[in-house]
Design a protein around this motif. Structure first.
Motif, PDB file in Angstrom:
ATOM      1  N   MET A   3       0.976  -8.240  -0.370  1.00  0.00           N
ATOM      2  CA  MET A   3       1.425  -9.628  -1.023  1.00  0.00           C
ATOM      3  C   MET A   3       2.484 -10.142   0.441  1.00  0.00           C
ATOM      4  O   MET A   3       3.298  -9.373   0.512  1.00  0.00           O
ATOM      5  CB  MET A   3       2.191  -9.493  -2.036  1.00  0.00           C
ATOM      6  N   TYR A  31      -1.585 -10.704  -4.879  1.00  0.00           N
ATOM      7  CA  TYR A  31      -1.711 -10.045  -3.535  1.00  0.00           C
ATOM      8  C   TYR A  31      -2.879 -10.551  -2.945  1.00  0.00           C
ATOM      9  O   TYR A  31      -3.956 -11.128  -3.586  1.00  0.00           O
ATOM     10  CB  TYR A  31      -2.275  -8.475  -4.149  1.00  0.00           C
ATOM     11  N   TYR A  47       5.144  -7.818   4.429  1.00  0.00           N
ATOM     12  CA  TYR A  47       4.385  -7.779   3.332  1.00  0.00           C
ATOM     13  C   TYR A  47       4.955  -6.586   2.212  1.00  0.00           C
ATOM     14  O   TYR A  47       5.339  -5.640   2.782  1.00  0.00           O
ATOM     15  CB  TYR A  47       2.857  -7.237   3.450  1.00  0.00           C
ATOM     16  N   TRP A  49      -6.732  -6.480  -0.310  1.00  0.00           N
ATOM     17  CA  TRP A  49      -6.972  -5.410  -1.099  1.00  0.00           C
ATOM     18  C   TRP A  49      -7.861  -4.334  -0.156  1.00  0.00           C
ATOM     19  O   TRP A  49      -8.346  -4.673   0.649  1.00  0.00           O
ATOM     20  CB  TRP A  49      -7.995  -5.676  -2.246  1.00  0.00           C
ATOM     21  N   TYR A  89       8.861 -11.175  -4.743  1.00  0.00           N
ATOM     22  CA  TYR A  89       8.597  -9.942  -4.914  1.00  0.00           C
ATOM     23  C   TYR A  89       8.721  -9.710  -6.289  1.00  0.00           C
ATOM     24  O   TYR A  89       8.038  -9.208  -7.129  1.00  0.00           O
ATOM     25  CB  TYR A  89       9.113  -9.076  -4.102  1.00  0.00           C
ATOM     26  N   ALA A 137       4.654  -0.551  -6.842  1.00  0.00           N
ATOM     27  CA  ALA A 137       5.008  -1.840  -5.782  1.00  0.00           C
ATOM     28  C   ALA A 137       6.470  -1.329  -4.924  1.00  0.00           C
ATOM     29  O   ALA A 137       7.203  -0.743  -5.648  1.00  0.00           O
ATOM     30  CB  ALA A 137       5.140  -3.260  -6.358  1.00  0.00           C
ATOM     31  N   TYR A 185       5.457  -8.732  -8.601  1.00  0.00           N
ATOM     32  CA  TYR A 185       5.216  -7.472  -7.966  1.00  0.00           C
ATOM     33  C   TYR A 185       3.883  -6.686  -9.054  1.00  0.00           C
ATOM     34  O   TYR A 185       3.300  -5.981  -8.509  1.00  0.00           O
ATOM     35  CB  TYR A 185       6.286  -6.532  -7.947  1.00  0.00           C
ATOM     36  N   ALA A 238      -2.622  -2.854  -1.976  1.00  0.00           N
ATOM     37  CA  ALA A 238      -2.821  -4.201  -1.957  1.00  0.00           C
ATOM     38  C   ALA A 238      -1.465  -4.750  -1.214  1.00  0.00           C
ATOM     39  O   ALA A 238      -0.510  -3.965  -1.169  1.00  0.00           O
ATOM     40  CB  ALA A 238      -2.756  -4.940  -3.244  1.00  0.00           C
TER      41      ALA A 238
END
Length: 128
Positions: free
Chosen positions: A99, A115, A32, A118, A105, A50, A109, A97
């Motif tokens: 993703m 995402y 992730y 959370w 990415y 990020a 981002y 968060a």
């Protein structure tokens, strides 16, 4: 999906530092990309920082660039946000968060909708 729990928020004076942590469960944490967003009262949730799956690439909002640093420890399933020289305008609930690696990415981002998971958020309050 990975589950996320933030910690480290608090009340500080302007110019102080805080370090937020976000702990993730699950064995696929390194798959992730991770991010921090924040939401101040009456405002939309905004991108802060990020970091990609390996930790080799990080990105920051202009408002925090040079003051905040995001890092990750894949061995500890944790990401961090080191916040220095805090300002009153940094006051907000800060959210972690995650993703999935299936998404680009670099294209996504800063996009909230990209995402998949959370956390519940941690309050950061900076007094002047």
């Amino acid at each position: 999906q990975v589950q996320l729990v933030e910690s480290g928020g608090g009340l500080v004076q302007a110019g102080a530092s805080l370090r937020l942590s976000c702990a993730a469960n699950g064995s696929s944490f390194s798959n992730y990309a991770m991010a921090w967003f924040r939401q101040a009262p009456g405002k939309a949730r905004e991108f802060v920082a990020a970091i990609d799956w390996s930790g080799g690439s990080s990105r920051y909002a202009d408002s925090v660039k040079g003051r905040f640093t995001m890092s990750r420890g894949n061995d500890k399933n944790t990401v961090y946000l080191q916040m220095n020289r805090l300002k009153p305008e940094d006051t907000a609930v800060h959210y972690c968060a995650a993703m999935a690696q299936t998404k680009s990415y670099y294209d996504n981002y800063a996009r909230r909708g990209a995402y998949d998971s959370w956390g519940q958020g941690t309050q950061v309050t900076v007094s002047s």
